[in-house]
Design a protein around this motif. Structure first.
Motif, mmCIF file in Angstrom:
data_model
loop_
_atom_site.group_PDB
_atom_site.id
_atom_site.type_symbol
_atom_site.label_atom_id
_atom_site.label_comp_id
_atom_site.label_asym_id
_atom_site.label_seq_id
_atom_site.Cartn_x
_atom_site.Cartn_y
_atom_site.Cartn_z
ATOM 1 N N VAL A 69 0.846 -1.192 0.000
ATOM 2 C CA VAL A 69 0.000 0.000 0.000
ATOM 3 C C VAL A 69 0.880 1.241 0.000
ATOM 4 C CG1 VAL A 69 -1.835 1.245 1.210
ATOM 5 C CG2 VAL A 69 -1.786 -1.247 1.260
ATOM 6 N N SER A 70 0.539 2.221 -0.822
ATOM 7 C CA SER A 70 1.299 3.467 -0.853
ATOM 8 C C SER A 70 1.072 4.259 0.424
ATOM 9 C CB SER A 70 0.891 4.306 -2.062
ATOM 10 O OG SER A 70 -0.437 4.787 -1.915
ATOM 11 N N SER A 71 1.997 5.160 0.727
ATOM 12 C CA SER A 71 1.910 5.938 1.964
ATOM 13 C C SER A 71 0.715 6.882 1.970
ATOM 14 C CB SER A 71 3.202 6.736 2.166
ATOM 15 O OG SER A 71 3.445 7.570 1.043
ATOM 16 N N SER A 72 0.178 7.215 0.796
ATOM 17 C CA SER A 72 -0.984 8.103 0.716
ATOM 18 C C SER A 72 -2.300 7.353 0.873
ATOM 19 C CB SER A 72 -0.988 8.824 -0.630
ATOM 20 O OG SER A 72 -1.228 7.907 -1.688
ATOM 21 N N ASN A 73 -2.252 6.032 0.814
ATOM 22 C CA ASN A 73 -3.441 5.161 0.840
ATOM 23 C C ASN A 73 -4.327 5.327 -0.390
ATOM 24 O OD1 ASN A 73 -3.226 3.594 3.212
ATOM 25 N ND2 ASN A 73 -3.809 5.358 4.469
ATOM 26 N N ALA A 74 -3.887 6.087 -1.380
ATOM 27 C CA ALA A 74 -4.686 6.287 -2.586
ATOM 28 C C ALA A 74 -4.505 5.150 -3.577
ATOM 29 C CB ALA A 74 -4.319 7.609 -3.255
ATOM 30 N N THR A 75 -3.367 4.475 -3.518
ATOM 31 C CA THR A 75 -3.075 3.384 -4.447
ATOM 32 C C THR A 75 -2.475 2.203 -3.698
ATOM 33 O OG1 THR A 75 -0.875 4.274 -4.930
ATOM 34 C CG2 THR A 75 -2.675 4.957 -6.388
ATOM 35 N N PHE A 76 -2.532 1.043 -4.332
ATOM 36 C CA PHE A 76 -1.801 -0.109 -3.827
ATOM 37 C C PHE A 76 -1.324 -0.934 -5.021
ATOM 38 C CE2 PHE A 76 -6.093 -1.877 -4.155
ATOM 39 C CZ PHE A 76 -5.884 -3.160 -4.640
ATOM 40 N N ALA A 77 -0.352 -1.799 -4.777
ATOM 41 C CA ALA A 77 0.201 -2.653 -5.820
ATOM 42 C C ALA A 77 -0.024 -4.108 -5.448
ATOM 43 C CB ALA A 77 1.690 -2.383 -6.001
ATOM 44 N N SER A 78 -0.115 -4.953 -6.466
ATOM 45 C CA SER A 78 -0.301 -6.388 -6.244
ATOM 46 C C SER A 78 0.492 -7.169 -7.278
ATOM 47 C CB SER A 78 -1.782 -6.760 -6.330
ATOM 48 O OG SER A 78 -2.298 -6.500 -7.631
ATOM 49 N N SER A 79 0.826 -8.397 -6.920
ATOM 50 C CA SER A 79 1.507 -9.294 -7.853
ATOM 51 C C SER A 79 1.063 -10.719 -7.563
ATOM 52 C CB SER A 79 3.023 -9.172 -7.727
ATOM 53 O OG SER A 79 3.464 -9.676 -6.473
ATOM 54 N N GLY A 80 1.335 -11.615 -8.523
ATOM 55 C CA GLY A 80 0.905 -12.988 -8.308
ATOM 56 C C GLY A 80 1.383 -13.923 -9.382
ATOM 57 N N GLY A 81 0.523 -14.867 -9.737
ATOM 58 C CA GLY A 81 0.904 -15.932 -10.641
ATOM 59 C C GLY A 81 0.866 -15.572 -12.109
ATOM 60 N N ASP A 82 0.410 -14.355 -12.460
ATOM 61 C CA ASP A 82 0.276 -14.000 -13.863
ATOM 62 C C ASP A 82 1.423 -13.152 -14.394
ATOM 63 O OD1 ASP A 82 -0.590 -11.963 -12.224
ATOM 64 O OD2 ASP A 82 -2.631 -11.940 -12.993
ATOM 65 N N ARG A 83 2.565 -13.144 -13.707
ATOM 66 C CA ARG A 83 3.782 -12.492 -14.177
ATOM 67 C C ARG A 83 3.612 -10.990 -14.414
ATOM 68 N NH1 ARG A 83 5.836 -15.653 -19.239
ATOM 69 N NH2 ARG A 83 3.608 -15.649 -19.711
ATOM 70 N N ALA A 84 2.673 -10.375 -13.719
ATOM 71 C CA ALA A 84 2.426 -8.946 -13.885
ATOM 72 C C ALA A 84 2.308 -8.277 -12.527
ATOM 73 C CB ALA A 84 1.160 -8.707 -14.701
ATOM 74 N N VAL A 85 2.688 -6.997 -12.488
ATOM 75 C CA VAL A 85 2.501 -6.160 -11.314
ATOM 76 C C VAL A 85 1.390 -5.164 -11.640
ATOM 77 C CG1 VAL A 85 3.533 -4.439 -9.794
ATOM 78 C CG2 VAL A 85 4.892 -6.395 -10.566
ATOM 79 N N PHE A 86 0.374 -5.112 -10.784
ATOM 80 C CA PHE A 86 -0.755 -4.211 -10.988
ATOM 81 C C PHE A 86 -0.667 -3.031 -10.022
ATOM 82 C CE2 PHE A 86 -2.178 -8.227 -12.644
ATOM 83 C CZ PHE A 86 -3.046 -7.929 -13.687
ATOM 84 N N LEU A 87 -0.944 -1.832 -10.533
ATOM 85 C CA LEU A 87 -1.090 -0.644 -9.703
ATOM 86 C C LEU A 87 -2.559 -0.256 -9.716
ATOM 87 C CD1 LEU A 87 0.296 1.664 -8.071
ATOM 88 C CD2 LEU A 87 0.441 2.931 -10.238
ATOM 89 N N TRP A 88 -3.149 -0.156 -8.509
ATOM 90 C CA TRP A 88 -4.590 0.023 -8.367
ATOM 91 C C TRP A 88 -4.940 1.392 -7.799
ATOM 92 C CZ3 TRP A 88 -8.028 -4.092 -9.454
ATOM 93 C CH2 TRP A 88 -7.437 -5.341 -9.635
ATOM 94 N N ASP A 89 -6.090 1.908 -8.226
ATOM 95 C CA ASP A 89 -6.716 3.055 -7.587
ATOM 96 C C ASP A 89 -7.699 2.521 -6.542
ATOM 97 O OD1 ASP A 89 -9.157 5.037 -7.369
ATOM 98 O OD2 ASP A 89 -7.478 6.245 -8.093
#
Length: 388
Positions: A109-129
């Protein structure tokens, strides 16, 4: 607030061992848990069902149903009566995030709590709103080439970077602000086996990467310097102290070590049965899977899940806690399955047996300085512990 009574170790009575709530909704094991940035009001969970869920762990109203307290058969733990006590109430599900095509393994989770990141079995990193539940970026082009991405973490000024580590043995650094390229700004490819865990030093000058090859590699990205520390087993977990001077390292030899980062000295070892007798039967175990360990209670305690279930026959999980300075066992808590109880599976011998609730992921509120922590694992239920 009503709480669910748990087992109590004869010793440190201020360790938060009361179950405050359980977070339901996952349709598979939970692989990742994390609190939102300070003050840590919310909890994010990542599951094998490819979903991420955002919860408020404080229930809207306490449950009034009853259940029976668990009893662990060790001399270290007082045995509570079998009188009914309050069932753990349910935390509140706020939002579900779905874009992953495979299991979710790591969250940051970002320090602003506005975004977070995730990763997993699909070889991709996601940045979320967070507010819109949509993906802002997907870092996959020129990304990890094979297997899953086990760890992702924010870094840099104003969380301008994302760092990921995966099965392909590389650590990759991504520029969150750049919209023109999906290529990593740097690739660190020194590991000989998969990357399991990441940590970033205060200020972001150093990146720590734990690997299955039994190494913790510390990269000074500004000076271009690499320091390697060797461990007896595959490294499964990293947790930096807030001042960055020490790091907690978990590995597959059923030991957790507190390391002095200035000289590589092992300051304390945690594990076994917690009373200096080594790996006794029923002791803390981490030999096969990635089990997370963290610092908690203002860095007074070392807290970890366990790949074995509790000593009783209910298939429950376990959480262990040791005093950081002395290494003595502070608490050993049973982790209930949640509504419906344990699940029966058929073994290779054709006989039915109850599946263990393996507790693999742990998070402590406010970066280890709050008054609450949560755990997740094979039951698919996240259990939240706090003060009575």
């Amino acid at each position: 607030m009503d709480v669910y009574d748990n087992n109590t170790f004869n010793g440190n009575d201020d360790f938060p061992r009361k179950i405050l709530s359980q977070l339901l909704g996952s349709n598979g094991p939970v692989h990742a848990v994390t609190y939102s940035a300070s003050p840590g009001t919310y909890i994010l969970t990542g599951s094998a069902d490819r979903s991420i869920r955002l919860y408020n762990p404080i229930p809207a109203s306490p449950s009034s149903s009853t259940t029976t307290t668990t009893t662990l058969s060790t001399s270290f733990i007082t045995k509570p009566s079998q009188a009914p006590s309050t069932t753990p109430p349910q935390g509140r599900l706020i939002q579900t995030y779905t874009s992953h095509g495979y299991e979710v393994l790591s969250l940051s989770v970002s320090s602003s709590n506005a975004t977070f990141a995730s990763s997993g079995g699909d070889r991709a990193v996601f940045l979320w709103d967070v507010s819109t539940a949509t993906t802002i970026r997907r870092f996959s082009n020129q990304g990890h080439t094979t297997g899953r991405i086990n760890s992702v973490i924010f870094a840099g000024v104003d969380d301008s970077l994302l760092i990921s580590g995966g099965h392909d043995t590389t650590v990759r650094i991504w520029d969150v602000r750049s919209q023109s390229s999906s290529r990593p700004v740097q690739v660190l490819g020194d590991a000989k086996d998969g990357i399991t865990s990441l940590a970033v030093s205060p200020g972001g000058a150093e990146v720590l990467a734990g690997s299955v090859d039994g190494r913790v590699r510390t990269y000074d990205v500004r000076m271009g310097r690499l320091v390697t520390d060797v461990f007896p087993g595959a490294v499964t977990s990293l947790c930096l102290a807030r001042d960055g001077k020490t790091v907690l390292v978990g590995s597959l030899d059923s030991k957790i070590r507190l390391m002095d980062r200035s000289n590589g000295q092992c300051l304390r070892t945690y594990g076994g049965d917690g009373n200096a007798n080594g790996d006794a039967a029923g002791g803390w175990t981490n030999k096969e899977i990635r089990v997370q360990s963290v610092l908690g209670g203002g860095e007074r305690w070392v807290v970890a899940g366990d790949e074995n279930g509790a000593e009783n026959s209910n298939g429950e999980g376990r959480v262990w806690a040791w005093d950081l300075l002395t290494g003595k066992l502070v608490a050993k808590l049973g982790v209930p399955w949640g509504p419906g109880g344990g699940k029966v599976v058929v073994g290779r011998d054709g006989k039915e047996k109850e599946r263990k609730n393996v507790v693999s992921c742990v998070a402590w509120k406010d970066g280890g300085f709050g008054n609450q922590f949560c755990v997740g694992g094979t039951s698919g239920v996240v259990t939240v512990y706090g003060e009575a």
